[in-house]
Motif scaffolding. Sequence first.
Motif, short mmCIF file in Angstrom:
data_model
loop_
_atom_site.label_atom_id
_atom_site.label_comp_id
_atom_site.label_asym_id
_atom_site.label_seq_id
_atom_site.Cartn_x
_atom_site.Cartn_y
_atom_site.Cartn_z
N GLU A 37 49.92 37.81 -5.26
CA GLU A 37 49.29 38.86 -4.35
C GLU A 37 50.26 40.55 -4.71
O GLU A 37 49.81 41.50 -4.69
N ARG B 80 45.88 28.88 2.68
CA ARG B 80 45.25 29.92 2.54
C ARG B 80 43.65 29.80 2.57
O ARG B 80 42.87 30.56 2.78
N MET C 37 51.57 32.65 1.59
CA MET C 37 50.57 33.43 0.60
C MET C 37 51.06 33.34 -0.82
O MET C 37 50.39 33.57 -1.84
N THR D 203 47.77 41.97 7.84
CA THR D 203 48.24 41.41 6.32
C THR D 203 49.14 42.44 5.85
O THR D 203 49.15 43.68 5.79
N GLU E 242 50.39 36.85 7.95
CA GLU E 242 49.78 35.70 7.46
C GLU E 242 50.55 34.35 7.88
O GLU E 242 50.16 33.33 7.51
N CYS F 131 55.81 34.85 2.74
CA CYS F 131 55.27 34.32 1.34
C CYS F 131 55.29 32.96 1.17
O CYS F 131 54.96 32.53 0.08
#
Lengths: 369, 81
Positions: free
Chosen positions: A203, A260, A199, A170, A141, A196
């Motif tokens: 999640e 994102r 993202m 991912t 990501e 992170c």
Amino acid sequence: MKFVDEYRDAEGARALAEGIRRAVTRPWTIMEVCGGQTHAIMKFGIDQMLPGEIRVIHGPGCPVCVTPQEYIDSAIDLACRRKVMLCSFGDMLRVPGSAGSLLQAPSRGADVRTVYSPLDAVEIAALNPAREVVFFAVGFETTAPVTALAVTQARARGLNNFSLLVAHVTVPGALRALLGMPGNTVQGILAAGHVCTVMGWHEYVSLADGFRVPIVVTGFEPVDLLEGILRTVRQLEAGRHVVENQYSRAVREFGNESARRLIDSVYRVADCSWRGLGIIPQGGLRLRPEWCDYDAEVRFGRCENGLEPESECRAGDVLRGLIRPDQCPAFGTRCHPENPLGAPMVSSEGACAAYWKYGRRSDLGSPAS
Amino acid sequence: MCLGIPGLLVEVDPPTEFATGLVEFAGVRRRVSLACVPEAVPGDYVLIHAGLALSRIDEEEAGRVFEMIRALDPGALDEVR
Ligand code: SF4
């Protein structure tokens, strides 16, 4: 503890290691999923500071290592076509396909260029209208937003000679697959701080909950790693399994929302194959149908390369954390950086390369410099 | 590939469809995309992933990340050049 002495906060690191020793009462297995963290653990001897009960294993945290061989073969195949200029991150060049690496491809007539950024590949396309520029889009990501931006820019600039060969993967999809595999031994997870930042950590909540594993978002300095491990151990000892954010200096719950949005506008989550792990449901990103004219596999046809050949490389077992690199029979003998048998020894972020570089060679005497 | 390289934003380019700016990192200056950090202003530190700035960090964190990358994978800094 000789390695951590080189580190500026050796005192803090020692205090955290002491905290872990006091907190632990039983054996625990913790997985980290970030090539940078693997290398920091090895370089600073974090593994050797931990009490014997704590086993740290290395997950599929090296994006170059998990890119399946079939995509490397496809990239080489594309690069050999007339008019095509294949652009790639430098890390990908040395990873072996079934018949050599991208680095060796020019001897077979391929035009391969290393770029720092896919945005540079868009510029190359603008400057070379008679050529077809294909960017080999690999990575987690952290690189997906910039490859998404590259096609967005290409379309906005009316460039019809730019496309992506997409092999993005991912992290949460892979973790879900690993945790659900029969024989899984992972009890706690350190999530990669820099992934992170993009993202966020939201999640991971359903993963922590569903598999009852503590997940701690962790930076990659020695004190970060030790604090991440300490927090994971405290949860394990208390029977808790929530997401904690050790790396709040850079990571927020929802990450970077514009990044994102960029990913979502160009890619959809798809089932994807990972090297050594097979097809992982929802394990990667592929272009949305509305971007299919920028998909190199649509533009040039899908290259079918068949099955991965027999090899003694145990990359799949290393990437799943089933064995440590030094437990691979070829490690350090038939496989070393000058003669790598597999991607985890080739890549600068690979776990086998880390074990070699930092002298985790039990059978080979003391560490090299 | 996963670790962002920290840089100092020295200049924000005049607005166009795609926001860009000049960042100084590892002793070189390079134009990067600011599409994901629209709030960044000159003097801010940002973490850059393959030409795209993805988060703002403070100066101390920028220094720490830079030192760690230099210790672990100095090649990553050369690729910027
Ligand atoms: S040591 Fe070499 S052969 Fe063994 S798993 Fe690692 S890369 Fe493959």
